[in-house]
Design an enzyme around this catalytic site. Structure first.
Site, PDB file in Angstrom:
ATOM      1  N   HIS A   1     -30.174  19.769  38.016  1.00  0.00           N
ATOM      2  CA  HIS A   1     -29.077  20.221  38.879  1.00  0.00           C
ATOM      3  C   HIS A   1     -29.098  19.516  40.233  1.00  0.00           C
ATOM      4  O   HIS A   1     -28.798  20.115  41.269  1.00  0.00           O
ATOM      5  CB  HIS A   1     -29.136  21.739  39.081  1.00  0.00           C
TER       6      HIS A   1
ATOM      7  N   ASP B   1     -34.276  25.527  36.149  1.00  0.00           N
ATOM      8  CA  ASP B   1     -33.602  25.817  34.879  1.00  0.00           C
ATOM      9  C   ASP B   1     -32.929  24.577  34.306  1.00  0.00           C
ATOM     10  O   ASP B   1     -32.635  23.619  35.018  1.00  0.00           O
ATOM     11  CB  ASP B   1     -32.559  26.919  35.078  1.00  0.00           C
ATOM     12  N   GLU B   2     -32.696  24.622  33.012  1.00  0.00           N
ATOM     13  CA  GLU B   2     -31.860  23.653  32.297  1.00  0.00           C
ATOM     14  C   GLU B   2     -32.247  22.202  32.605  1.00  0.00           C
ATOM     15  O   GLU B   2     -31.388  21.357  32.869  1.00  0.00           O
ATOM     16  CB  GLU B   2     -30.377  23.894  32.631  1.00  0.00           C
ATOM     17  N   VAL B   3     -33.516  21.915  32.557  1.00  0.00           N
ATOM     18  CA  VAL B   3     -33.988  20.546  32.795  1.00  0.00           C
ATOM     19  C   VAL B   3     -33.935  19.773  31.470  1.00  0.00           C
ATOM     20  O   VAL B   3     -34.680  20.065  30.533  1.00  0.00           O
ATOM     21  CB  VAL B   3     -35.423  20.533  33.354  1.00  0.00           C
TER      22      VAL B   3
END
Length: 560
Positions: free
Chosen positions: A289, A350-352
């Site tokens: 992100h 998150d969401e790597v």
């Protein structure tokens, strides 16, 4: 019965017949609408209310500090006088009390059936600029009886919560009695169930002007939230104007002049929130992100490679193998620690996606040198998180992360707070796993309010309990509370308030009120009244169903 009422009845009856309506029709004469005033939200821990009603004389009413007095409490008195009676008591204020402290004069009651003051007793000193913090006392007691109204609290924060409750109990008399407000005889003893009661606001996908954020904070205070989780930057834009790294916003914001938050803006949001007992926790989500970061910090992100073994011009997460990445992060988070006074910072995590790391030969070669097993990109993530949390700890901050690092096997420090947000696997299983590992937890899974549906969808928010999982008492004690979320993909300044409120107030009650508060009908009645209060206070809040509110949103006439 007047002709207007007869006409209204005829139209309703005809409409019902034409639509084959088989249920009961509730008809309220125009001068007798359903009254939902004077109902508090969140529901207090104990609330005893009688049918005895007292008049509250707005033109005479004053707040009176009988214990410690401070500037923050005085400002709260001003705010609540304005919110309740639509006016500031400028003509009633005195510059000092008999004790020499700034306060408010207490007039004699004009009659035993009238309430002309609220005596507020704060036991602890509140001078200076006290900072709200995790574990602060928000307990208060409120008693309203004939000719007397008293609020007591150990701390400023408890007094603020009690003032909000008092403001909700007072309601306007019928329109034929202007200038008169009413309140029922009441005894309340109240304290929150959870210490951490937050709401996430995303200002990266769509920029939110500062005053919109302040309106949002006002709504948080109305519902006794105590944390603004400010998701200030993300892939789409970097509106935070850094003093050490000005190019981050200069090159990463949507507009470096108009769509940024400078230090004055941030200070104003923090101070506005502090005066309402609300902590501001900033989130700077890494290593993913971070696309907007790369424009102003060359070399920070990982170059991605195509199938031909050459860079394809795209970038992935922060490069975790470069020492320069950590030098930059230490400087940035040192600044964040100075700008945001809360003891916690949210580090994201998150969401790597590992795809870019996998494609990059330099990353893979560096993993060997670092002693990370080939192909173990979760291990590389663990290496990054470990170094980042060491940096943040050395600066003096505590930290929160989303659940993915733990899910991916990252070794987290024992004092890490894990923010659970996924719905798969079931949140209860995740909460059990996190707390069984000894970590403190915050729940958000049930409360993504950006996911909307036609009709009423607040009921599921109300029935979701962060402690509803299989676990020991020790595990459940590790649940700090929860957070609602409003992600910014489809909201901006035109609709973020109405999209969030009053549904977020349902989350607030679940986090404040006892677990036994599960009556949906009672909640609906109080929620409708709470929404109407928001409209009265100038806050945009969606209706939850067809209902009556004596206040309507006031809009200027069209310009053309």
């Amino acid at each position: 019965m007047t002709m207007n009422v007869l006409a209204t009845f005829s139209l309703l009856l005809a409409s019902a017949l034409c639509n084959n309506f088989s249920g009961n029709i509730k008809i309220f004469p125009p001068d007798q609408p359903p009254i939902r005033d004077g109902l508090p939200l969140p529901l207090p821990r104990t609330w005893i209310k009688s049918d005895k009603v007292f008049a509250v004389l707005g033109g005479q009413f004053l707040f009176h500090a009988t214990g410690h007095m401070c500037a923050d409490l005085g400002k709260a008195f001003d705010r609540y006088h304005k919110m309740i009676f639509n006016t500031f008591p400028e003509d009633l204020r005195k510059s000092s009390t008999s004790s020499g402290k700034y306060g408010y004069h207490q007039n004699k009651h004009s009659a035993e059936s009238n309430i002309t003051s609220l005596e507020v007793n704060v036991n602890q000193i509140c001078d200076g600029t006290p900072q709200p913090a995790l574990g602060m006392s928000e307990t208060y007691k409120l008693q309203i009886s004939e000719g007397s109204a008293m609020l007591s609290a150990d701390t400023l924060w408890g007094a603020l919560r009690g003032l909000e409750t008092f403001s909700q109990l007072v309601y306007e008399a019928p329109s034929d009695s202007p200038g008169i407000w009413m309140v029922n005889e009441t005894v309340i003893e109240d304290t929150p169930r959870f210490q951490h009661r937050g709401f996430l606001l995303d200002t990266s996908r769509h920029y939110l002007e500062k005053n919109i954020i302040l309106q949002f904070v006002s709504a948080l205070a109305m519902s006794k939230f105590n944390v603004l989780h400010w998701h200030i930057v993300d892939d789409q834009s970097f509106p935070y104007r850094s003093m050490k790294f000005p190019d981050l916003s200069k090159k990463g914001a949507y507009d470096p002049d108009t769509h940024i938050y400078d230090q004055q803006d941030i200070d104003e949001v923090i101070e506005f929130s502090r005066q309402r007992g609300i902590r501001v926790i900033a989130e700077f989500d890494t290593p993913g992100h971070t696309q907007s970061w790369g424009f102003g910090q060359p070399g920070l992100l990982t170059p991605c490679y195509g199938s031909d073994g050459k860079p394809d011009g795209t970038y992935g997460p922060i490069d975790p193998t470069k020492n320069s990445s950590y030098v930059f992060l230490e400087q940035l988070f040192s600044e964040v620690h100075q700008v945001f006074p809360d003891q916690y910072v949210h580090l994201g995590g998150d969401e790597v996606s590992f795809d870019c790391w996998k494609s990059n030969p330099d990353i893979n070669a560096a993993m060997v040198k670092l002693g990370i097993k080939a192909g173990d990109y979760a291990g590389l993530e663990s290496y990054y998180i470990s170094r980042l949390t060491d940096i943040v700890s050395s600066i003096g901050s505590k930290y929160i992360v989303w659940q993915e690092p733990l899910d991916n096997g990252v070794k987290l420090a024992n004092d890490t707070v894990v923010n659970i947000w996924k719905t798969t696997p079931q949140p209860a299983l995740e909460m059990s796993k996190v707390t069984a590992a000894g970590y403190k937890a915050i729940s958000s899974s049930c409360w993504y309010l950006n996911r909307i549906a036609y009709g009423e969808n607040w009921q599921s928010y109300y029935m979701c309990d962060p402690q509803d999982f299989n676990g020991t008492d020790t595990q459940k004690a590790l649940v700090m509370g929860g957070e609602g979320c409003m992600w910014g993909e489809w909201v901006d300044g035109t609709n973020v308030m109405s999209r969030t409120w009053p549904r977020a107030s349902v989350v607030a009650e679940r986090l404040w009120s006892p677990a036994t508060a599960t009556d949906l009908d009672d909640m609906k009645e109080r929620l409708e009244g709470h929404r109407c209060r928001m409209i009265k206070r100038g806050l945009d809040a969606n209706p939850i169903d067809p209902s009556y509110c004596r206040y309507e949103k006031q809009s200027p006439p069209p310009l053309w």
